[in-house]
Design an enzyme around this catalytic site. Structure first.
Site, PDB file in Angstrom:
ATOM      1  N   SER A   1      24.502  35.329   9.614  1.00 34.21           N
ATOM      2  CA  SER A   1      23.592  36.061  10.483  1.00 34.21           C
ATOM      3  C   SER A   1      24.012  37.532  10.613  1.00 34.21           C
ATOM      4  CB  SER A   1      23.517  35.370  11.846  1.00 34.21           C
ATOM      5  OG  SER A   1      22.462  35.878  12.616  1.00 34.21           O
TER       6      SER A   1
ATOM      7  N   HIS B   1      18.371  28.185  11.983  1.00 33.60           N
ATOM      8  CA  HIS B   1      19.438  29.176  12.145  1.00 33.60           C
ATOM      9  C   HIS B   1      20.706  28.568  12.738  1.00 33.60           C
ATOM     10  CE1 HIS B   1      20.346  33.468  11.891  1.00 33.60           C
ATOM     11  NE2 HIS B   1      21.013  33.348  13.017  1.00 33.60           N
TER      12      HIS B   1
ATOM     13  N   ASP C   1      14.003  28.684   9.720  1.00 36.18           N
ATOM     14  CA  ASP C   1      14.720  29.623  10.571  1.00 36.18           C
ATOM     15  C   ASP C   1      13.725  30.547  11.264  1.00 36.18           C
ATOM     16  OD1 ASP C   1      16.266  31.682  11.676  1.00 36.18           O
ATOM     17  OD2 ASP C   1      17.699  31.686  10.026  1.00 36.18           O
TER      18      ASP C   1
END
Length: 415
Positions: free
Chosen positions: A180, A385, A354
């Site tokens: 991320s 995610h 996601d």
């Protein structure tokens, strides 16, 4: 102006409500709470519980931030010689190194990688509870401590961590895994710090956050927008710290999620609201454990930066407004990061469900980077995610491709 004032009063009201609810909950239920033991422990204590020997290291950045780095030099189930190329794994927004072990030894990436005979290092960026210190400033008093965005993570934190690992292990290069925001900060490092991309054999970017104009999560948009609105009005150091461990939100979530039924319903629904739905991917015991470590804290400016990138068509630095931008950047608009400077071989792994980092933005990033070896989409169509650090299916869904590239770009493989 009226809209901005509305948001400020709304957030203050929400914060007060959370304090009242949390206080009432504590009085009514605290004595009866049976905490998941792992949720109360730190990285070395958790890994020791499972029979993994770990080390704690301290890294100091060029601008004085004191970062904590954890190492598992050899996994419990590694029965061969450890590979000579160390592996650095970096967490996402509001997380810490604990996120790589909260799902246990059968699924936690730190365990899986070290068991595969890699020298595993798990970093922590400035502002989370492991890296909340400075050589000169006190985060409790000095608001200047918290005036950083993701830019400083890429410019100072990652280079300091990489240099420390390479010097300590006497290695020439390391392999990088960035989840991320740590995918975005890696690109920032390559853009702003000449030579550091050359210290990485391969960068495996998991759901990398760079340009994020296609974010589907409305909760993420609302939270980051609130922080963007509030950030210019903050003066007090403690108010400048966003969503810390030990704060009202984290403590309340930790308390209520210790009940198995509530963890499996209310707490799972909160994760779904922030991201998307993947039933059964994250176990109840992991939810109980992770709420002791998440949210881990950051600065309001980092949260505000994430709000800004939701509306930018390029991957760029923090936007201070035209006047301050002229003073800082010499132009009215923030500088744009040079994605083309990411010369290290890159592998991107992503999940199509996601709602925080979208497939469209990943495909955009793929087109900006000069040396993408492969973009891999996880076979499970519901992979989201939060599954990256917390899913109980990481071994089969995520690790095979990670292991493939770690093996290829380790000491015996191609450089």
């Amino acid at each position: 102006m009226a809209k901005k004032t509305y948001w400020i009063f709304y957030i203050l009201f929400l914060n007060t409500t959370i304090q009242i609810v949390n206080g009432g909950f504590q009085k009514l239920f605290h004595k009866g709470i049976r905490y998941e033991r792992l949720s109360l422990l730190n990285f070395t204590e958790i890994s020791t519980e499972y029979g993994y020997k770990s080390e704690e290291h301290t890294v100091i950045t060029e601008d004085g931030y004191v970062l904590t780095l954890f190492r598992i030099p050899k996994g419990k189930n590694c029965h061969f010689t450890v590979q000579t190329t160390p592996v650095l794994i970096m967490h996402g927004l509001l997380l810490s190194s604990d996120s790589w072990i909260d799902s246990g030894p059968e699924a936690g990436l730190a365990y899986l990688i070290s068991d595969d005979c890699y020298d595993l290092w798990a970093g922590n960026v400035r502002g989370n509870y492991y890296s909340r210190n400075h050589t000169r400033m006190n985060p409790e008093v000095d608001s200047e401590f918290w005036k950083f965005s993701l830019n400083e993570v890429g410019v100072y934190d990652l280079p300091a961590i990489i240099d420390y690992i390479l010097e300590y292990t006497r290695s020439v290069k390391l392999n990088y895994i960035g989840y991320s925001q740590s995918g975005g900060s890696f690109i920032i490092m390559c853009s702003e710090r000449s030579g550091y991309c050359g210290k990485v054999s391969v960068a495996i970017l998991l759901h990398p956050a760079a340009k994020m104009t296609n974010v589907k999560s409305q909760a993420f948009r609302i939270i980051t927008k609130a922080c963007e609105i509030l950030e210019p009005n903050i003066q007090n150091a403690l108010e400048y710290e966003a969503l810390p461990r030990g704060g009202y939100i984290q403590k309340m979530m930790h308390d209520i999620c210790q009940n198995d039924f509530i963890a499996d319903t209310i707490c799972r629904s909160i994760l779904t609201m922030l991201d998307s739905y993947n039933p059964g991917s994250i176990s109840v015991s992991t939810i109980r454990a992770l709420t002791g470590h998440f949210p881990a804290g950051t600065s309001f400016r980092v949260m505000a930066w994430f709000s800004q990138v939701l509306n930018k068509e390029e991957f760029q630095n923090f936007d201070y407004g035209p006047v301050m931008n002229m003073k800082i950047y010499g132009r009215k608009q923030p500088t744009t990061y040079n994605c083309n400077a990411t010369t290290a071989p890159v592998v991107i792994i992503h999940g199509e469900n996601d709602n925080i980092v979208s497939k469209k933005d990943v495909e955009w990033l793929k087109g900006q980077l000069p040396n993408v070896l492969e973009v891999v989409y996880v076979k499970n169509p519901l992979w989201n995610h939060f599954d990256v650090p917390y899913s109980q299916h990481t071994r089969e869904m995520l690790y095979p491709k990670i292991g493939e590239y770690l093996f290829k770009y380790s000491g015996h493989g191609a450089e």
